[in-house]
Motif scaffolding. Sequence first.
Motif, PDB file in Angstrom:
ATOM      1  N   GLY A  69       0.832  -1.194   0.000  1.00  0.00           N
ATOM      2  CA  GLY A  69       0.000   0.000   0.000  1.00  0.00           C
ATOM      3  C   GLY A  69       0.867   1.244   0.000  1.00  0.00           C
ATOM      4  O   GLY A  69       2.001   1.217   0.489  1.00  0.00           O
ATOM      5  N   VAL A  70       0.342   2.309  -0.580  1.00  0.00           N
ATOM      6  CA  VAL A  70       1.027   3.594  -0.587  1.00  0.00           C
ATOM      7  C   VAL A  70       0.062   4.670  -0.126  1.00  0.00           C
ATOM      8  O   VAL A  70      -1.117   4.667  -0.515  1.00  0.00           O
ATOM      9  N   ALA A  71       0.543   5.560   0.713  1.00  0.00           N
ATOM     10  CA  ALA A  71      -0.253   6.702   1.168  1.00  0.00           C
ATOM     11  C   ALA A  71       0.534   7.976   0.918  1.00  0.00           C
ATOM     12  O   ALA A  71       1.773   7.971   0.888  1.00  0.00           O
ATOM     13  N   PHE A  72      -0.191   9.070   0.733  1.00  0.00           N
ATOM     14  CA  PHE A  72       0.438  10.382   0.558  1.00  0.00           C
ATOM     15  C   PHE A  72      -0.154  11.356   1.563  1.00  0.00           C
ATOM     16  O   PHE A  72      -1.363  11.432   1.730  1.00  0.00           O
ATOM     17  N   THR A  73       0.726  12.101   2.240  1.00  0.00           N
ATOM     18  CA  THR A  73       0.315  13.235   3.056  1.00  0.00           C
ATOM     19  C   THR A  73       1.211  14.412   2.712  1.00  0.00           C
ATOM     20  O   THR A  73       2.344  14.230   2.272  1.00  0.00           O
ATOM     21  N   GLU A  74       0.707  15.628   2.904  1.00  0.00           N
ATOM     22  CA  GLU A  74       1.524  16.802   2.634  1.00  0.00           C
ATOM     23  C   GLU A  74       2.738  16.845   3.548  1.00  0.00           C
ATOM     24  O   GLU A  74       3.816  17.325   3.162  1.00  0.00           O
ATOM     25  N   GLU A  75       2.583  16.328   4.747  1.00  0.00           N
ATOM     26  CA  GLU A  75       3.667  16.377   5.730  1.00  0.00           C
ATOM     27  C   GLU A  75       4.786  15.397   5.405  1.00  0.00           C
ATOM     28  O   GLU A  75       5.973  15.724   5.525  1.00  0.00           O
ATOM     29  N   HIS A  76       4.423  14.176   4.994  1.00  0.00           N
ATOM     30  CA  HIS A  76       5.417  13.112   4.840  1.00  0.00           C
ATOM     31  C   HIS A  76       5.654  12.686   3.401  1.00  0.00           C
ATOM     32  O   HIS A  76       6.556  11.876   3.148  1.00  0.00           O
ATOM     33  N   GLY A  77       4.884  13.186   2.450  1.00  0.00           N
ATOM     34  CA  GLY A  77       5.023  12.743   1.073  1.00  0.00           C
ATOM     35  C   GLY A  77       4.469  11.333   0.901  1.00  0.00           C
ATOM     36  O   GLY A  77       3.482  10.959   1.542  1.00  0.00           O
ATOM     37  N   PHE A  78       5.112  10.517   0.064  1.00  0.00           N
ATOM     38  CA  PHE A  78       4.648   9.156  -0.204  1.00  0.00           C
ATOM     39  C   PHE A  78       5.247   8.186   0.819  1.00  0.00           C
ATOM     40  O   PHE A  78       6.446   8.198   1.076  1.00  0.00           O
TER      41      PHE A  78
END
Length: 211
Positions: A69-78
């Motif tokens: 799985g991959v997640a993206f957040t503005e704080e941590h990127g991918f």
Amino acid sequence: DVQGSRVAASSASLVEPQAKQEGDEFLEVTRMWEITEPRRIVVFDLETQKLADEVGGWNNISLIMLSLGVAFTEEHGFLTFTEDTVSDLIDLLKSADLVVGFNQMRFDYEVLSAYSAENLRALPNLDILVEIRNVLGFRIKLDHLAEFTLGTKKSGDGLDAVRWFRDGRTDFLEKYCRDDVKITRDLFRFGLENGYLLYRSKAGPTARLPV
């Protein structure tokens, strides 16, 4: 086999295959236009170890098993997650003010139900596919929206992802999943900024899909 499944799937390039669930024709999710302030937003996608026809069909998604799985957040990127770190992914989703995905309500959360009893559908979710279904009355594939809204294409499909997992090509698998998350993120951003996405019906011109 994977190749045979690809041939069967190619005839329905516009419509996203779905697990059938009672009473969820119009799922309750956060609409794009309701987002009026900055939030901790998580965009994510999952890949699986098996194909639906290997576990008895789309009604048995919980048996399909997570490969990556991959997640993206503005704080941590991918961020990348595997079966060994799936609990970290679930914790990240639970920490979000908004979870954005493409078919997470019916597919991704059903996959994750094999690893957690958490009711992830109760989180503040924006499922772009549900948004489309609620407006148009039918579903459109991610690749179709990417092409007509963003001018890009997916870097593979779910059949490729299973093959890459079985061949040990984690590099290809991770890139493919990350690319899908990027497309989902960019569709979300486009919808927020413009109030619509673009699609083309089988026999018609490109049209705006209000969101």
